[in-house]
Design a protein around this motif. Structure first.
Motif, short mmCIF file in Angstrom:
data_model
loop_
_atom_site.label_atom_id
_atom_site.label_comp_id
_atom_site.label_asym_id
_atom_site.label_seq_id
_atom_site.Cartn_x
_atom_site.Cartn_y
_atom_site.Cartn_z
N PRO A 194 -30.88 15.73 29.25
CA PRO A 194 -29.75 15.19 28.74
C PRO A 194 -28.50 15.56 29.40
O PRO A 194 -27.49 14.94 29.32
CB PRO A 194 -29.81 15.57 27.12
CG PRO A 194 -30.73 16.80 26.97
CD PRO A 194 -31.56 16.63 28.50
N LYS A 195 -28.63 16.76 29.94
CA LYS A 195 -27.24 17.24 30.42
C LYS A 195 -27.23 16.92 31.94
O LYS A 195 -26.07 17.37 32.75
CB LYS A 195 -27.09 18.78 30.39
CG LYS A 195 -27.27 19.16 28.84
CD LYS A 195 -27.04 20.83 28.68
CE LYS A 195 -27.02 20.99 27.34
NZ LYS A 195 -26.52 22.31 27.05
N GLY A 196 -27.99 16.33 32.68
CA GLY A 196 -27.75 15.74 33.98
C GLY A 196 -27.53 16.76 35.11
O GLY A 196 -26.65 16.56 35.76
N ARG A 197 -28.39 17.81 34.96
CA ARG A 197 -28.12 18.85 36.17
C ARG A 197 -28.45 18.53 37.56
O ARG A 197 -28.21 19.51 38.33
CB ARG A 197 -28.85 20.24 35.53
CG ARG A 197 -28.52 20.53 34.13
CD ARG A 197 -26.94 20.92 34.02
NE ARG A 197 -26.72 22.27 34.03
CZ ARG A 197 -25.56 22.78 33.64
NH1 ARG A 197 -24.71 21.83 33.27
NH2 ARG A 197 -25.36 24.00 33.62
N TYR A 198 -29.18 17.49 37.51
CA TYR A 198 -29.64 17.04 39.08
C TYR A 198 -28.50 17.08 39.92
O TYR A 198 -28.19 17.45 41.11
CB TYR A 198 -30.56 15.82 38.93
CG TYR A 198 -29.50 14.64 38.56
CD1 TYR A 198 -28.94 14.00 39.44
CD2 TYR A 198 -29.57 14.38 37.40
CE1 TYR A 198 -28.02 12.81 39.08
CE2 TYR A 198 -28.84 13.15 36.90
CZ TYR A 198 -28.30 12.55 37.71
OH TYR A 198 -27.25 11.45 37.39
N ALA A 199 -27.27 16.66 39.57
CA ALA A 199 -26.03 16.46 40.33
C ALA A 199 -25.56 17.82 40.70
O ALA A 199 -25.09 18.04 41.78
CB ALA A 199 -24.93 15.57 39.52
N GLY A 237 -28.50 28.16 31.06
CA GLY A 237 -29.68 28.04 31.18
C GLY A 237 -30.08 26.52 31.35
O GLY A 237 -31.31 26.32 31.34
N ALA A 238 -29.23 25.60 31.24
CA ALA A 238 -29.56 24.12 31.03
C ALA A 238 -30.40 23.68 32.22
O ALA A 238 -31.21 22.72 32.51
CB ALA A 238 -28.28 23.07 30.89
N THR A 239 -29.90 24.32 33.49
CA THR A 239 -30.48 24.06 34.74
C THR A 239 -32.00 24.21 34.84
O THR A 239 -32.75 23.56 35.49
CB THR A 239 -29.64 24.53 36.00
OG1 THR A 239 -28.17 24.12 35.90
CG2 THR A 239 -30.28 24.02 37.50
N GLU A 240 -32.10 25.36 34.47
CA GLU A 240 -33.47 25.99 34.23
C GLU A 240 -34.53 25.07 33.25
O GLU A 240 -35.48 24.74 33.56
CB GLU A 240 -33.62 27.53 33.70
CG GLU A 240 -34.67 28.05 34.05
CD GLU A 240 -34.53 29.58 33.30
OE1 GLU A 240 -35.63 30.39 33.13
OE2 GLU A 240 -33.38 30.02 33.00
N ASP A 241 -33.94 24.54 32.11
CA ASP A 241 -34.62 23.87 31.33
C ASP A 241 -34.97 22.52 31.57
O ASP A 241 -35.72 22.06 31.10
CB ASP A 241 -33.70 23.97 29.96
CG ASP A 241 -33.48 25.16 29.34
OD1 ASP A 241 -34.24 26.06 29.42
OD2 ASP A 241 -32.75 25.51 28.35
N GLU A 242 -34.09 22.14 32.49
CA GLU A 242 -34.47 20.65 33.07
C GLU A 242 -35.39 20.35 34.09
O GLU A 242 -35.55 19.18 34.75
CB GLU A 242 -32.82 20.02 33.25
CG GLU A 242 -32.26 19.79 31.83
CD GLU A 242 -30.81 19.04 32.12
OE1 GLU A 242 -30.69 18.34 33.26
OE2 GLU A 242 -30.33 18.70 30.91
N VAL A 243 -35.87 21.43 34.51
CA VAL A 243 -36.88 21.08 35.83
C VAL A 243 -37.87 20.65 35.18
O VAL A 243 -38.82 20.89 34.27
CB VAL A 243 -37.05 22.74 36.32
CG1 VAL A 243 -38.28 22.73 37.47
CG2 VAL A 243 -35.80 23.39 36.75
N VAL A 244 -38.45 19.53 35.89
CA VAL A 244 -39.57 19.01 35.33
C VAL A 244 -40.58 18.61 36.66
O VAL A 244 -40.10 18.73 37.65
CB VAL A 244 -39.25 17.55 34.93
CG1 VAL A 244 -38.56 17.62 33.42
CG2 VAL A 244 -38.45 16.60 35.87
#
Length: 134
Positions: free
Chosen positions: A81-86, A54-61
């Motif tokens: 903080p988890k750098g999901r953009y990559a 769920g980190a990718t979903e949480d980091e959408v801004v």
């Protein structure tokens, strides 16, 4: 992602005559914010389909509206903080490892979402700007 809205010249010209340059800029920014939130929610729904933690979903801004090349631009992306953009890039386009190409579950899903929400995004911006004409 970027979206160009056709047919907006007439609306923007009327707003510029009515409000002036400064207030027109503020009106454009105000119209982009709810449209950006709409896109953000759609992107979150898309990445939720292939989530693990769920980190990718949480980091959408949604970024702030900025002037780029004389136009107001609003970006939707990933930051956290988890750098999901990559990982989003690898998931969207696939990757090659040791000569073998991998196609993840999310392959091409964001582009499909972008294509799907584009008309609604444009309509939302247009309606918000037209509402400011009244």
């Amino acid at each position: 992602m970027s979206v160009e809205i056709k047919g907006m010249d007439e609306i923007l010209n009327k707003l510029q005559q009515k409000l002036g340059d400064r207030k027109l800029n503020a009106a454009e920014k105000a119209a982009l914010k709810p449209a950006g939130e709409y896109v953000k929610n759609e992107v979150k729904q898309t990445v939720a389909l292939f989530r693990d933690t769920g980190a990718t979903e949480d980091e959408v801004v949604v970024g702030t509206v900025r002037k780029r090349g004389g136009e107001n631009v609003l970006r939707v992306g990933w930051n956290g903080p988890k750098g999901r953009y990559a990982l989003v890039h690898l998931n969207e386009f696939g990757y090659t490892r040791y000569g073998k190409h991998y196609t993840p579950r999310g392959f091409g899903k964001l582009q499909a979402t972008y294509d799907k929400v584009r008309p609604q995004y444009q309509a939302l911006v247009k309606a918000t700007l037209k509402g400011q004409l009244l």
